[in-house]
Scaffold this motif. Structure first.
Motif, mmCIF file in Angstrom:
data_model
loop_
_atom_site.group_PDB
_atom_site.id
_atom_site.type_symbol
_atom_site.label_atom_id
_atom_site.label_comp_id
_atom_site.label_asym_id
_atom_site.label_seq_id
_atom_site.Cartn_x
_atom_site.Cartn_y
_atom_site.Cartn_z
ATOM 1 N N GLY A 107 40.357 48.661 50.253
ATOM 2 C CA GLY A 107 41.300 48.814 49.143
ATOM 3 C C GLY A 107 41.583 47.518 48.408
ATOM 4 O O GLY A 107 41.545 47.461 47.175
ATOM 5 N N TYR A 108 41.842 46.448 49.151
ATOM 6 C CA TYR A 108 42.156 45.181 48.501
ATOM 7 C C TYR A 108 40.922 44.572 47.837
ATOM 8 O O TYR A 108 41.036 43.830 46.864
ATOM 9 C CB TYR A 108 42.765 44.207 49.512
ATOM 10 N N THR A 109 39.724 44.916 48.369
ATOM 11 C CA THR A 109 38.496 44.464 47.710
ATOM 12 C C THR A 109 38.440 45.032 46.292
ATOM 13 O O THR A 109 38.056 44.340 45.348
ATOM 14 C CB THR A 109 37.246 44.919 48.488
ATOM 15 N N ARG A 110 38.820 46.297 46.146
ATOM 16 C CA ARG A 110 38.837 46.919 44.811
ATOM 17 C C ARG A 110 39.879 46.258 43.921
ATOM 18 O O ARG A 110 39.658 46.073 42.716
ATOM 19 C CB ARG A 110 39.130 48.417 44.930
ATOM 20 N N THR A 111 41.012 45.897 44.491
ATOM 21 C CA THR A 111 42.036 45.190 43.710
ATOM 22 C C THR A 111 41.487 43.872 43.189
ATOM 23 O O THR A 111 41.665 43.525 42.007
ATOM 24 C CB THR A 111 43.286 44.937 44.573
ATOM 25 N N LEU A 112 40.816 43.126 44.056
ATOM 26 C CA LEU A 112 40.208 41.856 43.644
ATOM 27 C C LEU A 112 39.143 42.095 42.576
ATOM 28 O O LEU A 112 39.049 41.344 41.600
ATOM 29 C CB LEU A 112 39.594 41.151 44.856
ATOM 30 N N TRP A 113 38.352 43.141 42.764
ATOM 31 C CA TRP A 113 37.305 43.464 41.783
ATOM 32 C C TRP A 113 37.911 43.737 40.410
ATOM 33 O O TRP A 113 37.409 43.291 39.378
ATOM 34 C CB TRP A 113 36.492 44.657 42.270
ATOM 35 N N ASN A 114 39.014 44.481 40.391
ATOM 36 C CA ASN A 114 39.683 44.782 39.121
ATOM 37 C C ASN A 114 40.247 43.516 38.476
ATOM 38 O O ASN A 114 40.218 43.364 37.247
ATOM 39 C CB ASN A 114 40.802 45.799 39.342
ATOM 40 N N LEU A 115 40.745 42.602 39.302
ATOM 41 C CA LEU A 115 41.242 41.331 38.776
ATOM 42 C C LEU A 115 40.100 40.501 38.183
ATOM 43 O O LEU A 115 40.237 39.908 37.112
ATOM 44 C CB LEU A 115 41.940 40.532 39.874
ATOM 45 N N LEU A 116 38.976 40.464 38.872
ATOM 46 C CA LEU A 116 37.812 39.729 38.373
ATOM 47 C C LEU A 116 37.341 40.319 37.044
ATOM 48 O O LEU A 116 36.923 39.596 36.138
ATOM 49 C CB LEU A 116 36.686 39.761 39.403
ATOM 50 N N GLN A 117 37.437 41.623 36.935
ATOM 51 C CA GLN A 117 37.064 42.284 35.687
ATOM 52 C C GLN A 117 38.056 41.936 34.584
ATOM 53 O O GLN A 117 37.672 41.677 33.440
ATOM 54 C CB GLN A 117 37.015 43.795 35.901
ATOM 55 N N ARG A 118 39.347 41.922 34.936
ATOM 56 C CA ARG A 118 40.380 41.614 33.940
ATOM 57 C C ARG A 118 40.195 40.209 33.378
ATOM 58 O O ARG A 118 40.347 39.979 32.179
ATOM 59 C CB ARG A 118 41.764 41.738 34.580
ATOM 60 N N TYR A 119 39.857 39.255 34.245
ATOM 61 C CA TYR A 119 39.676 37.874 33.808
ATOM 62 C C TYR A 119 38.233 37.577 33.404
ATOM 63 O O TYR A 119 37.907 36.446 33.057
ATOM 64 C CB TYR A 119 40.124 36.915 34.920
ATOM 65 N N GLN A 120 37.376 38.616 33.444
ATOM 66 C CA GLN A 120 35.976 38.500 33.024
ATOM 67 C C GLN A 120 35.259 37.339 33.709
ATOM 68 O O GLN A 120 34.613 36.503 33.072
ATOM 69 C CB GLN A 120 35.892 38.379 31.497
ATOM 70 N N ILE A 121 35.356 37.312 35.039
ATOM 71 C CA ILE A 121 34.738 36.238 35.825
ATOM 72 C C ILE A 121 33.414 36.730 36.406
ATOM 73 O O ILE A 121 33.398 37.707 37.169
ATOM 74 C CB ILE A 121 35.671 35.786 36.961
ATOM 75 N N PRO A 122 32.299 36.087 36.051
ATOM 76 C CA PRO A 122 31.018 36.462 36.663
ATOM 77 C C PRO A 122 31.092 36.267 38.171
ATOM 78 O O PRO A 122 31.686 35.301 38.658
ATOM 79 C CB PRO A 122 30.018 35.512 36.004
#
Length: 647
Positions: A107-122
């Motif tokens: 679950g928290y992996t998905r949260t981190l993934w969404n954050l990475l997407q929000r900040y557009q981090i490769p």
């Protein structure tokens, strides 16, 4: 030499710090591998981290590997410290997401993934613990593609020797590149680098950080497939962390995003950089200048905060990770104001604590994410400030929003003062609080419009149901009036704040105000014969759930996922442990704020009277016969000097 700032992020226990150790060891930075559970990890240098065996604070390390110069920022892995991880994301060139092969995407992996997407981090992905029994690379990769992105592609191959199958997978992520690949049978390294940079492709590497397998392949791949960021010559820097060293000296951590940061330069509020430090673990070296793209810590600055832009750099957007629990400090035998001073320093480091002092109640309140953070906070107060305190039982943090638009009016006209402000309040779902101006400059001069917008930003606006903070609302300045002789900035502050509250009271009268509460996203792992009990529990909590999944590697177990109010699911993990005899596992992460399931009950319980809240009054002040007089909020529209635009 290529320089990259990369952050390592992961669900707790995925092996994030172990991977950091392995990277530093392979690069020759460490002579001996440290272990998190042994308390000798290079980046977990804080005594509390050694004691708890988890990363609590973000740390910096520097390494060189062939043609790669890497600044590594390790981040906390526990969900309770997600706000600190989010602070770091704003300064990264790339992220390294660590996923445990045995646990997959949690679950928290998905949260981190969404954050990475929000900040557009490769993002590069390192799948750890591949040496575990029963783990298969192909199955793990399918899990990543299903739960994260189809662009997750295995890159375990020597540089420039990706197989034709891998190249085809890469090409499938972009139609134009696919057409070119079908014609030529190849993809250039530059194109692959660009696709990674644009988050179309996420290179995946597999190994075991503890056994140092796959580490060289990862470092080679990271060197080969990353691009160095280009920066302008004009100075800029982004603040991403505030801390205090062992001598209690305040440190402002920044990434230089343009030009060069010089020691003794004036950076913020006429304050100079007294000392510029480049940290490597717990140790640092001072330097006279730091070029663009590098990270450092600065002494001598006050009132800086995470997300602040220096020089040409703009401020960051508001963080998405917000606390959901409110606790009252029990000082025991300690002086309450001494406790407040210590908590203010910790709030300086983590603004999400939102330390609040009530003079009337003589109490301190803090906002936190969960019980682990509360335990850590208690230990920090003891270790750093010699304060042995408790926290009384927590309560849920609610928010308020609106469901209709309205024009709010504020008028402030005591003798020799004048301001009238008209604001359009509109629902703005899932976008927090946003501000705008659609007022003609011929109607209200630019300086007064600036005063209105500045004052809208200057305070936390409270709703009129229980006095909770307002969110998911757009406020637009649509009309206003000043007096050439009598208007001053403070008049527009009063009129602006009153306009917001007056509009909210109008909406309350129309039943168009709404109470919001935080909800958990949960993953509940139980045996199949316990699914019915679990479903019944979640329904009683007013939660929702998906059809249960049976774990393919253990057909006795089922997984139930869904959403439930934090207020109802708090403490449910203990109940799960009891009825599953320790075999069940509940994982929760804060999802977002949704309409409160028991709004009427909470409103009655809080017994909030918005008109009596004099610090947030909805009423206005008018002037007649040389004296100011109050006008109740519901009579303001008829008394206003400017016509209504919306009705």
């Amino acid at each position: 030499m290529k320089h990259i700032v990369a952050g390592i992020v992961a669900h707790v226990d995925a092996g994030k710090t172990t991977l950091s150790e392995a990277l530093l060891y392979k690069a020759g930075q460490l002579r001996k591998l440290g272990r998190v559970d042994n308390g000798n990890a290079f980046l977990d240098s804080d005594d509390l981290e050694k004691k708890r065996g988890i990363t609590i604070f973000s740390h910096q390390a520097n390494l060189k590997y062939d043609n790669l110069q890497l600044t590594l920022l390790d981040t906390p892995g526990h969900v309770d410290f997600a706000s600190q991880t989010e602070q770091v994301l704003s300064v990264l060139d790339y992220a390294i997401l660590v996923v445990s092969a045995t646990d997959g995407v949690q679950g928290y992996t998905r949260t981190l993934w969404n954050l990475l997407q929000r900040y557009q981090i490769p993002t590069f992905i390192f799948v750890n613990k591949m040496d575990s029994i029963g783990v298969e690379q192909k199955k793990t990769l399918v899990n990543l593609q299903k739960n994260l992105s189809k662009g997750c592609i295995a890159f375990n191959a020597p540089n420039d020797k990706l197989s034709e199958e891998t190249l085809e997978e890469i090409a499938l992520q972009d139609d134009d590149i696919l057409n070119n690949f079908l014609e030529t049978g190849s993809i250039s390294s530059d194109i692959i680098q660009n696709m990674i940079k644009q988050r179309q492709v996420f290179p995946c590497f597999f190994g075991s950080a503890l056994k140092l397998s796959g580490i060289d392949e990862f470092l080679n791949g990271f060197e080969n497939w990353t691009q160095e960021t280009k920066y302008s010559n004009e100075f800029g820097a982004k603040v991403f962390k505030i801390s205090h060293d062992e001598k209690a000296e305040r440190l402002t951590w920044v990434k230089v995003t343009g030009g060069t940061l010089h020691n003794k330069a004036v950076l913020f509020n006429e304050q100079k950089a007294n000392q510029v430090r480049v940290y490597n673990g717990a140790k640092f070296e001072t330097t006279q200048e730091v070029p663009a793209g590098f990270v450092c810590a600065i002494t001598g600055l006050d009132k800086t905060y995470p997300g602040l832009g220096l020089g040409k750099q703009t401020n960051s957007q508001q963080p998405t990770i917000q606390p959901v629990l409110n606790y009252t400090v029990n000082p025991k035998d300690n002086d309450l104001h001494t406790c407040l001073t210590a908590l203010r320093q910790l709030e300086d480091e983590d603004p999400q604590l939102h330390v609040a002092w009530s003079n009337h109640l003589q109490e301190i309140r803090v906002q936190i994410m969960g019980e682990v953070q509360l335990e850590i906070l208690q230990q920090i107060l003891l270790d750093r400030f010699d304060l042995d305190i408790n926290f009384d039982e927590g309560s849920i943090l609610y928010k308020e929003t609106i469901t209709k638009k309205v024009e709010g009016v504020g008028h402030f006209e005591p003798l020799r003062h004048y301001a009238e402000v008209h604001l359009l309040l509109e629902p703005n779902p899932n976008h927090g609080l946003s501000l705008d101006s659609h007022c003609n400059l011929d109607v209200l001069a630019r300086n007064w419009q600036h005063q209105v917008l500045t004052n809208l930003k200057a305070k936390e606006h409270l709703g009129v149901l229980i006095g909770a903070p307002i969110t998911d609302m757009k406020i637009t300045l649509i009309n206003g009036k000043a007096n050439n002789v009598h208007s001053v900035g403070g008049d527009f502050r009063e009129a602006t704040w009153r306009a917001v509250r007056q509009g909210l009271m109008m909406l309350k009268k129309q039943d168009a105000c709404q109470l919001l509460e935080p909800w958990y996203q949960f993953r509940l792992e139980i045996t199949q014969d316990q699914v019915g009990r679990a479903m019944n529990d979640i329904q009683k909590m007013h939660g929702t759930f998906n059809d249960p999944d049976v774990l393919t590697d253990n057909t006795q177990l089922a997984v139930l996922t869904g959403f439930a109010p934090v207020s109802e699911m708090q403490g449910y993990s203990k109940e799960v442990t009891a009825y599953t005899h320790g075999q069940g596992h509940l994982e929760v992460i804060v999802d977002k704020f949704r309409p409160c399931h028991n709004e009427e009950e909470i409103i009655i319980d809080r017994d909030y009277h918005p008109v009596s809240d004099l610090e947030n009054t909805p009423d206005s002040v008018f002037c007649a016969h040389g004296a100011g007089y109050p006008v109740a909020w519901d009579q303001v529209p008829d008394a206003a000097h400017l016509p209504y635009t919306y009705h």
